[in-house]
Design an enzyme around this catalytic site. Structure first.
Site, PDB file in Angstrom:
ATOM      1  N   TYR A 284     -10.646  32.419 -34.405  1.00 34.24           N
ATOM      2  CA  TYR A 284      -9.676  32.195 -35.234  1.00 34.24           C
ATOM      3  C   TYR A 284      -8.274  32.319 -34.557  1.00 34.24           C
ATOM      4  O   TYR A 284      -7.308  31.884 -34.709  1.00 34.24           O
ATOM      5  CB  TYR A 284      -9.782  33.006 -36.501  1.00 34.24           C
ATOM      6  CG  TYR A 284      -8.508  33.099 -37.495  1.00 34.24           C
ATOM      7  CD1 TYR A 284      -8.280  31.783 -38.218  1.00 34.24           C
ATOM      8  CD2 TYR A 284      -7.790  34.083 -37.683  1.00 34.24           C
ATOM      9  CE1 TYR A 284      -7.277  31.743 -38.979  1.00 34.24           C
ATOM     10  CE2 TYR A 284      -6.475  33.944 -38.438  1.00 34.24           C
ATOM     11  CZ  TYR A 284      -6.192  32.861 -39.094  1.00 34.24           C
ATOM     12  OH  TYR A 284      -5.269  32.787 -39.946  1.00 34.24           O
TER      13      TYR A 284
ATOM     14  N   PHE B 138      -3.913  30.715 -51.564  1.00 31.25           N
ATOM     15  CA  PHE B 138      -3.262  31.912 -51.846  1.00 31.25           C
ATOM     16  C   PHE B 138      -1.779  32.049 -51.635  1.00 31.25           C
ATOM     17  O   PHE B 138      -1.069  31.877 -52.437  1.00 31.25           O
ATOM     18  CB  PHE B 138      -4.067  33.123 -51.162  1.00 31.25           C
ATOM     19  CG  PHE B 138      -3.269  34.487 -51.356  1.00 31.25           C
ATOM     20  CD1 PHE B 138      -2.522  34.757 -52.377  1.00 31.25           C
ATOM     21  CD2 PHE B 138      -3.294  35.182 -50.002  1.00 31.25           C
ATOM     22  CE1 PHE B 138      -1.896  36.225 -52.390  1.00 31.25           C
ATOM     23  CE2 PHE B 138      -2.552  36.388 -50.075  1.00 31.25           C
ATOM     24  CZ  PHE B 138      -2.126  36.847 -51.153  1.00 31.25           C
ATOM     25  N   ILE B 139      -1.329  31.802 -50.261  1.00 26.14           N
ATOM     26  CA  ILE B 139       0.128  31.889 -50.051  1.00 26.14           C
ATOM     27  C   ILE B 139       0.559  30.631 -50.353  1.00 26.14           C
ATOM     28  O   ILE B 139       1.650  30.688 -50.980  1.00 26.14           O
ATOM     29  CB  ILE B 139       0.086  32.275 -48.256  1.00 26.14           C
ATOM     30  CG1 ILE B 139      -0.403  33.534 -48.226  1.00 26.14           C
ATOM     31  CG2 ILE B 139       1.757  32.293 -48.018  1.00 26.14           C
ATOM     32  CD1 ILE B 139      -0.467  34.102 -46.594  1.00 26.14           C
TER      33      ILE B 139
ATOM     34  N   LYS C  80      -5.290  29.973 -33.736  1.00 29.63           N
ATOM     35  CA  LYS C  80      -3.734  29.901 -34.194  1.00 29.63           C
ATOM     36  C   LYS C  80      -3.113  29.862 -32.849  1.00 29.63           C
ATOM     37  O   LYS C  80      -1.837  29.596 -32.789  1.00 29.63           O
ATOM     38  CB  LYS C  80      -3.757  31.387 -34.919  1.00 29.63           C
ATOM     39  CG  LYS C  80      -4.288  30.963 -36.099  1.00 29.63           C
ATOM     40  CD  LYS C  80      -3.360  29.947 -36.973  1.00 29.63           C
ATOM     41  CE  LYS C  80      -3.688  29.583 -38.490  1.00 29.63           C
ATOM     42  NZ  LYS C  80      -2.983  28.370 -38.881  1.00 29.63           N
TER      43      LYS C  80
ATOM     44  N   ALA D 224       1.999  28.191 -40.126  1.00 26.16           N
ATOM     45  CA  ALA D 224       1.622  29.458 -40.668  1.00 26.16           C
ATOM     46  C   ALA D 224       0.834  29.844 -39.440  1.00 26.16           C
ATOM     47  O   ALA D 224      -0.224  29.319 -39.187  1.00 26.16           O
ATOM     48  CB  ALA D 224       0.974  29.576 -42.018  1.00 26.16           C
TER      49      ALA D 224
END
Ligand code: UDP
Length: 323
Positions: free
Chosen positions: A149, A11-12, A153, A117
């Protein structure tokens, strides 16, 4: 200059790729299409400066090939979205940690600048809002899969900063609920994408819990602008940036806004969290970014209002997903 965008069919990622091509760069996309889709690159697929490589970022041979002729990297490839993380925490951790470790090592070997990201999910349940980049974090227990998640990250961010101390030119962007055309309502479960899909099909908008939980949403075009600045500006290296919009809205109000903007008089259905995500799920009740660092160092400010962004997203939904 050739630029590698891992996760470039996502998407991004796909919006970032389009923008880089517009700016005149040559772009290599590396994507395993587990979350991304080639259709996301439909408008630029035959672009002469675009090279698309389908493969896994954690495969060393694939990564080496992807880096051929590359002078700068945006590393977006990751397992993202609450439903995906809950479905496969092991893969989430493997891809997000090993993938980033390998990309950072490869960039260090080749002395390539890299922008990584990350996600506002690292703030977890949060301590104070708006949250600034150096605030303490509050994650739940590892027995709650959702936090896999955030933990993955967070480790990525630690790796990035450790490499920065070794001289790597690396920056990190923490996205705050990005939305817009091509957001995947199924895989990622993004709320705005789901509401748009539901409105399109004339189905009730599913608001989880009592809908009083709040988020701040940033339109994808703004998120791409912030990412570009964090990836290109030398003064960004060594820093983490919140990439978000300060305006906050409850999910209940968001549902009303979607109803108004789409003009579809669908009802709202309240769904308990346990029904949506299974028992023991932990929700983040609020999430709002402190945006002053991005403003001061990157000169970045999100420009698209929620109303405008929702209108543009709906327009795409109507035309491209057929209303
Ligand atoms: N949400 C909702 N209905 C949906 C999907 C999500 O009410 O169909 C809520 C979700 O519980 C959260 C917010 O919308 O409070 C944003 O969810 P999303 O998965 O987009 O991102 P998150 O901020 O949870 O990572």
């Amino acid at each position: 200059m050739r630029i590698l965008v891992t996760g470039g069919a996502g998407f991004i990622g796909s919006h970032l790729v389009e923008r880089l091509l517009q700016e005149g760069y040559a772009v290599t996309v590396l994507d395993d299409l587990s979350g991304g889709r080639l259709e996301n690159l439909g408008a630029v697929r035959d672009h002469p400066r675009l090279r698309i490589l389908i493969g896994d970022v954690t495969d060393p041979v694939t990564l080496r090939r992807a880096l051929e002729g590359v002078e700068r990297v945006f590393h977006l490839a990751a397992v993202v979205g609450v439903p995906r993380v809950l479905a496969d925490p092991l893969r989430t951790i493997r891809v997000n940690v090993r993938g980033t470790e390998m990309v950072l090592e490869a960039c260090a070997e080749r002395d390539l600048p890299v922008c990584l990201a990350s996600s506002s999910e690292v703030y977890g349940k949060g301590i104070r809002w708006p949250a600034a980049e150096e605030d303490d974090l509050r994650l739940g227990s590892p027995t709650v899969a959702r936090w896999a998640y955030a933990a993955s990250k967070l480790l990525d961010e630690h790796l990035a900063l450790a490499w920065a101390r070794q001289g790597l030119r690396v920056s990190v962007v923490r996205y705050f609920n990005v939305y817009g055309p091509r957001a995947d309502p199924d895989g990622y479960g993004y709320v705005i994408a789901r509401f748009m899909d539901q409105a399109l099909r004339g189905e009730p908008l599913t608001v989880y819990g009592d809908g009083r939980q709040a988020r701040s949403f940033i339109y994808v075009e703004d998120a791409v602008e912030g990412t570009l600045r964090a990836g290109f500006l030398p003064k960004a290296f060594g820093w983490i940036f919140n990439i978000g919009r300060a305006e906050e809205i409850s999910i209940r109000e968001l549902a009303e806004k979607v109803r108004a903007i789409t003009g579809r008089s669908v009802p709202v259905r309240f769904v308990p969290f346990s029904e949506a995500y299974g028992p023991g799920f932990e929700e983040t009740p609020r999430r709002v970014p402190e945006v002053s660092r991005a403003r001061a160092l990157l000169g970045f400010e999100a420009r698209v209002t929620l109303d405008e962004g929702l209108r543009r997203t709906w327009e795409w939904w109507r035309v491209c997903r057929r209303g």
